[in-house]
Design a protein around this motif. Structure first.
Motif, PDB file in Angstrom:
ATOM      1  N   GLU A 132       0.732  -1.293  -0.104  1.00  0.00           N
ATOM      2  CA  GLU A 132       0.089   0.037  -0.041  1.00  0.00           C
ATOM      3  C   GLU A 132       0.798   1.163   0.189  1.00  0.00           C
ATOM      4  O   GLU A 132       0.398   2.360  -0.368  1.00  0.00           O
ATOM      5  N   SER A 133       2.008   1.272   0.481  1.00  0.00           N
ATOM      6  CA  SER A 133       2.833   2.517   0.647  1.00  0.00           C
ATOM      7  C   SER A 133       4.236   2.415  -0.018  1.00  0.00           C
ATOM      8  O   SER A 133       4.837   3.265  -0.311  1.00  0.00           O
ATOM      9  N   GLY A 134       4.880   1.059  -0.227  1.00  0.00           N
ATOM     10  CA  GLY A 134       5.992   0.937  -0.639  1.00  0.00           C
ATOM     11  C   GLY A 134       7.281   1.114   0.219  1.00  0.00           C
ATOM     12  O   GLY A 134       8.394   1.160   0.096  1.00  0.00           O
ATOM     13  N   TYR A 135       6.660   1.159   1.762  1.00  0.00           N
ATOM     14  CA  TYR A 135       7.811   1.400   2.936  1.00  0.00           C
ATOM     15  C   TYR A 135       8.022   0.018   3.374  1.00  0.00           C
ATOM     16  O   TYR A 135       7.206  -0.869   3.279  1.00  0.00           O
ATOM     17  N   GLY A 136       9.300  -0.187   3.998  1.00  0.00           N
ATOM     18  CA  GLY A 136       9.552  -1.611   4.562  1.00  0.00           C
ATOM     19  C   GLY A 136      10.703  -1.429   5.525  1.00  0.00           C
ATOM     20  O   GLY A 136      11.348  -0.107   5.734  1.00  0.00           O
ATOM     21  N   GLY A 137      11.245  -2.329   6.225  1.00  0.00           N
ATOM     22  CA  GLY A 137      12.468  -2.306   6.739  1.00  0.00           C
ATOM     23  C   GLY A 137      12.023  -1.741   8.181  1.00  0.00           C
ATOM     24  O   GLY A 137      10.690  -1.781   8.588  1.00  0.00           O
ATOM     25  N   GLY A 138      12.810  -1.180   8.997  1.00  0.00           N
ATOM     26  CA  GLY A 138      12.500  -1.012  10.480  1.00  0.00           C
ATOM     27  C   GLY A 138      12.351  -2.037  11.440  1.00  0.00           C
ATOM     28  O   GLY A 138      12.645  -3.182  11.068  1.00  0.00           O
ATOM     29  N   GLU A 139      12.350  -1.613  12.661  1.00  0.00           N
ATOM     30  CA  GLU A 139      12.304  -2.496  13.867  1.00  0.00           C
ATOM     31  C   GLU A 139      10.775  -2.649  14.271  1.00  0.00           C
ATOM     32  O   GLU A 139      10.155  -1.747  14.293  1.00  0.00           O
ATOM     33  N   TRP A 140      10.262  -4.054  14.009  1.00  0.00           N
ATOM     34  CA  TRP A 140       8.743  -4.318  14.275  1.00  0.00           C
ATOM     35  C   TRP A 140       8.560  -4.847  15.605  1.00  0.00           C
ATOM     36  O   TRP A 140       9.317  -5.839  16.025  1.00  0.00           O
ATOM     37  N   SER A 141       7.230  -4.413  16.246  1.00  0.00           N
ATOM     38  CA  SER A 141       6.798  -5.086  17.317  1.00  0.00           C
ATOM     39  C   SER A 141       5.509  -5.233  17.457  1.00  0.00           C
ATOM     40  O   SER A 141       4.896  -4.195  16.781  1.00  0.00           O
ATOM     41  N   GLU A 142       4.807  -6.139  17.972  1.00  0.00           N
ATOM     42  CA  GLU A 142       3.323  -6.116  17.922  1.00  0.00           C
ATOM     43  C   GLU A 142       3.081  -5.282  19.211  1.00  0.00           C
ATOM     44  O   GLU A 142       3.562  -4.915  20.089  1.00  0.00           O
ATOM     45  N   TYR A 143       1.934  -4.199  18.694  1.00  0.00           N
ATOM     46  CA  TYR A 143       1.703  -3.086  19.689  1.00  0.00           C
ATOM     47  C   TYR A 143       0.116  -3.121  20.522  1.00  0.00           C
ATOM     48  O   TYR A 143      -0.082  -2.534  21.441  1.00  0.00           O
ATOM     49  N   MET A 144      -0.804  -3.640  19.610  1.00  0.00           N
ATOM     50  CA  MET A 144      -2.224  -3.916  20.173  1.00  0.00           C
ATOM     51  C   MET A 144      -2.761  -5.098  19.575  1.00  0.00           C
ATOM     52  O   MET A 144      -2.750  -5.251  18.508  1.00  0.00           O
ATOM     53  N   ARG A 145      -3.957  -5.403  20.199  1.00  0.00           N
ATOM     54  CA  ARG A 145      -4.896  -6.406  19.893  1.00  0.00           C
ATOM     55  C   ARG A 145      -6.099  -6.004  20.349  1.00  0.00           C
ATOM     56  O   ARG A 145      -6.412  -5.820  21.613  1.00  0.00           O
ATOM     57  N   VAL A 146      -7.094  -5.598  19.499  1.00  0.00           N
ATOM     58  CA  VAL A 146      -8.424  -5.301  19.727  1.00  0.00           C
ATOM     59  C   VAL A 146      -9.386  -6.121  19.015  1.00  0.00           C
ATOM     60  O   VAL A 146      -8.810  -6.709  17.809  1.00  0.00           O
ATOM     61  N   CYS A 147     -10.649  -6.027  19.098  1.00  0.00           N
ATOM     62  CA  CYS A 147     -11.648  -6.521  18.421  1.00  0.00           C
ATOM     63  C   CYS A 147     -12.577  -5.522  17.941  1.00  0.00           C
ATOM     64  O   CYS A 147     -12.781  -4.468  18.543  1.00  0.00           O
ATOM     65  N   PRO A 148     -12.973  -5.757  16.743  1.00  0.00           N
ATOM     66  CA  PRO A 148     -13.681  -4.502  16.120  1.00  0.00           C
ATOM     67  C   PRO A 148     -15.043  -4.180  16.659  1.00  0.00           C
ATOM     68  O   PRO A 148     -15.534  -3.233  16.931  1.00  0.00           O
ATOM     69  N   ASN A 149     -15.379  -5.388  17.224  1.00  0.00           N
ATOM     70  CA  ASN A 149     -16.797  -5.528  18.021  1.00  0.00           C
ATOM     71  C   ASN A 149     -17.016  -6.690  18.621  1.00  0.00           C
ATOM     72  O   ASN A 149     -17.653  -7.540  17.866  1.00  0.00           O
ATOM     73  N   PRO A 150     -16.833  -6.897  19.835  1.00  0.00           N
ATOM     74  CA  PRO A 150     -16.831  -8.264  20.306  1.00  0.00           C
ATOM     75  C   PRO A 150     -18.242  -8.719  20.484  1.00  0.00           C
ATOM     76  O   PRO A 150     -18.521 -10.100  20.736  1.00  0.00           O
TER      77      PRO A 150
END
Lengths: 184, 184
Positions: free
Chosen positions: A101-119
């Motif tokens: 979608e953006s052509g961007y990559g690389g960097g340091e990745w980490s999981e940041y949040m888990r939510v549900c659209p609507n439980p």
């Protein structure tokens, strides 16, 4: 520090699929509450795992996109986001979507949040990843059903969007406000 | 400070309602992108306005609830939330729901956030209100399809839930993270 609340699940009396299309897989169930009360028609919308990415360049710009959203009928700034393919981990999906979608990559990745659209009526989780120090590594490569503009926004611009309710997607607003709560 | 992104809406070629039930009003549309590409089956889930409330007592406790949520199949802490009745303003709905679900009322009220559950396939807005200085003014008065526990949580307990992804409802997580971003 805090214990989970008491869990009093409902009993499923009957369950049927109304349809099983990619963006329209719907289960209709008759359910019974612990009190004995029966709700004859509870609708559950089934979706795969979803992902989105807070991607920040080496010079501190947020990689955002904009595209028309037909449910609300508006076009607003968004995080890069997408759907997990069957054989992907959420992080693999997030890296693929950011690149496409953006052509961007690389960097340091980490999981940041888990939510549900609507439980209440959704069965899926949306995962947010934080990607720090991304850079432009390719051309945008979207599907022909996607019509996406890429924007590099400053921290101040992203905060302005949040402060003024200019980003409607709750799944993106939640992790961005977390970022501002944690990054003074 | 930042201008809106370019708006390139889709053209609706055809539109039909698959159903019009309270929690299952679905529109199926054939749409055409500006590029000419046609998507024959875009599904839009129509809902009324929704509300939720960050209610804080005079002694700084957050009025939270917990209830089983059948979409995700879990029970978690939540904000008081609900649906706007046809003749209510969002603030009237929020005050009614807080009173019904928790027995709390009073305090100083202000609108705090507007987000959409999902601009891709939802047509509605969820309004969050901030109610400061609420107090217990009545008994809980829920419908027989509701099975709700009320909890008074400290600021530290709410932050712990957010830090550990223990609140799955994105529509509640977003305004609570905003509160922590704005209240050091």
């Amino acid at each position: 520090m805090i214990k989970n609340p008491e869990h009093r699940p409902w009993q499923v009396l009957s369950s049927e699929y109304l349809d099983k299309k990619p963006w329209f897989t719907v289960r209709k169930e008759s359910v019974q509450l612990p009190s004995g009360v029966v709700v004859p028609d509870w609708y559950i919308f089934e979706f795969p795992k979803w992902i989105n990415v807070i991607a920040i360049t080496k010079d501190g710009k947020f990689v955002m996109i904009s595209q028309y959203r037909h449910g609300l009928g508006t076009t607003s700034y968004e995080l890069v986001a997408g759907v997990c393919d069957p054989n992907e981990t959420p992080e693999q999906s997030a890296k693929r979507e950011l690149l496409e979608e953006s052509g961007y990559g690389g960097g340091e990745w980490s999981e940041y949040m888990r939510v549900c659209p609507n439980p209440t009526n959704h069965n899926n989780i949306s995962y947010t990843f934080l990607a720090i120090g991304v850079e432009r590594v390719a051309e945008q490569n979207t599907e022909d059903t996607e019509d996406i503009d890429v924007h590099l926004l400053s921290r101040q611009e992203v905060r302005y969007l949040l402060d003024n309710n200019m980003m409607p997607q709750a799944l993106h607003v939640a992790p961005l406000w977390r970022w501002f709560a944690e990054n003074r």
